[in-house]
Design a protein around this motif. Structure first.
Motif, mmCIF file in Angstrom:
data_model
loop_
_atom_site.group_PDB
_atom_site.id
_atom_site.type_symbol
_atom_site.label_atom_id
_atom_site.label_comp_id
_atom_site.label_asym_id
_atom_site.label_seq_id
_atom_site.Cartn_x
_atom_site.Cartn_y
_atom_site.Cartn_z
ATOM 1 N N SER A 122 0.933 -1.318 -0.320
ATOM 2 C CA SER A 122 -0.349 0.002 0.192
ATOM 3 C C SER A 122 0.842 1.286 -0.426
ATOM 4 C CB SER A 122 -0.707 -0.060 1.280
ATOM 5 O OG SER A 122 -1.910 -1.506 1.395
ATOM 6 N N PRO A 123 1.048 1.716 -0.880
ATOM 7 C CA PRO A 123 2.240 2.611 -1.032
ATOM 8 C C PRO A 123 2.085 4.204 -1.081
ATOM 9 C CG PRO A 123 2.178 1.521 -3.367
ATOM 10 C CD PRO A 123 1.069 1.145 -2.281
ATOM 11 N N VAL A 124 2.427 5.093 0.188
ATOM 12 C CA VAL A 124 1.906 6.043 0.276
ATOM 13 C C VAL A 124 2.412 7.707 -0.953
ATOM 14 C CG1 VAL A 124 2.158 5.808 3.010
ATOM 15 C CG2 VAL A 124 3.920 6.546 1.695
ATOM 16 N N VAL A 125 1.823 8.479 -0.657
ATOM 17 C CA VAL A 125 2.046 9.530 -1.794
ATOM 18 C C VAL A 125 2.584 10.466 -1.369
ATOM 19 C CG1 VAL A 125 0.885 11.140 -3.341
ATOM 20 C CG2 VAL A 125 -0.025 8.886 -2.686
ATOM 21 N N ILE A 126 4.055 11.219 -1.494
ATOM 22 C CA ILE A 126 4.923 12.192 -1.090
ATOM 23 C C ILE A 126 4.726 13.149 -2.150
ATOM 24 C CG2 ILE A 126 6.735 12.379 -0.220
ATOM 25 C CD1 ILE A 126 7.663 9.983 1.024
ATOM 26 N N LYS A 127 4.721 14.559 -1.983
ATOM 27 C CA LYS A 127 4.864 15.635 -3.006
ATOM 28 C C LYS A 127 6.631 15.381 -3.168
ATOM 29 C CE LYS A 127 3.883 20.665 -3.510
ATOM 30 N NZ LYS A 127 3.047 21.294 -2.977
ATOM 31 N N GLU A 128 6.385 15.388 -4.349
ATOM 32 C CA GLU A 128 7.709 16.098 -5.114
ATOM 33 C C GLU A 128 8.803 17.534 -4.686
ATOM 34 O OE1 GLU A 128 8.205 16.067 -9.304
ATOM 35 O OE2 GLU A 128 6.808 17.763 -9.671
ATOM 36 N N GLY A 129 9.493 16.792 -4.535
ATOM 37 C CA GLY A 129 10.684 18.309 -4.695
ATOM 38 C C GLY A 129 9.805 19.201 -2.966
#
Length: 204
Positions: free
Chosen positions: A101-108
């Motif tokens: 279940s991948p979590v989402v991380i905002k780029e940069g």
């Protein structure tokens, strides 16, 4: 959650090897009562022991249960995100699901790992956090940071680690990243070892 990962890991064991502390030798562990009595007349040592919660009266009555070091959660915090992403490490089923279940991380963006743990009934020396990030079978990043030494306490400890910047760009946003996280001490005791997965996106 404590102990080694139960399933084969996609991150090789050698990649999690901690840096050795120069001159440190793993010795026989002393009980809290022995440490409390050790060099009782040394003021500087007494202050150090007091900072760890070690004193003769408390150590004699300390009787915590469960593992010595209990890692309760790992959180991802960021100034650009109102609420942290929290991994509950007390439930084996939830820990196992982190790989699928991948979590989402905002780029940069800058983000930090935050650990919440308890020391139940003994002194832990040189607690350290290790993290390896892999993508398509290759290591991209390794984080190794000292957490510190602690004595037992009924209250959890929260430790925020150094901030890192997430990758950015179209290529970075394609595919997923596998992370292996481990908490280990100077005596090579592994207190937590698990994997989680994240993907990058333009927004959280």
């Amino acid at each position: 959650m404590s102990g080694h990962a139960q399933e084969p890991s996609s991150v090789p064991e050698d990649d999690l090897a901690p840096t050795e502390t120069t001159g440190y030798k793993v010795g026989q562990q002393k009980t809290l009562e022995e440490l409390a009595r050790l060099d009782a007349e040394d003021d500087s040592l007494a202050r150090w022991k007091a900072s760890l919660g070690i004193n003769p009266a408390a150590s004699a009555s300390t009787s915590g249960s469960g593992p010595n070091v209990e890692i309760l959660s790992l959180s991802l915090t960021a100034p650009s995100r109102p609420q942290p992403i929290v991994f509950d490490l007390t439930d084996p089923a939830k820990v196992k699901s982190l790989k699928s279940s991948p979590v989402v991380i905002k780029e940069g963006v800058d983000y930090s790992v935050e650990l919440k743990f308890k020391v139940n009934h003994g002194l832990v020396s040189g607690l350290k956090y290790l993290q390896v990030v892999r993508r398509m079978g290759a290591n991209l990043d390794k984080l190794e940071e000292m957490i510190g030494s602690y004595g037992p306490s009924p209250e959890p400890v929260v430790k925020k680690l150094v901030a890192e910047e997430s990758p950015s760009g179209m290529i970075a946003r394609s595919g997923s990243y596998t992370v292996r996280s481990r908490v280990i001490d100077d005596d090579k005791h592994v207190h937590c070892d698990f994997e989680w997965v994240f993907k990058l996106a333009k927004e959280w």
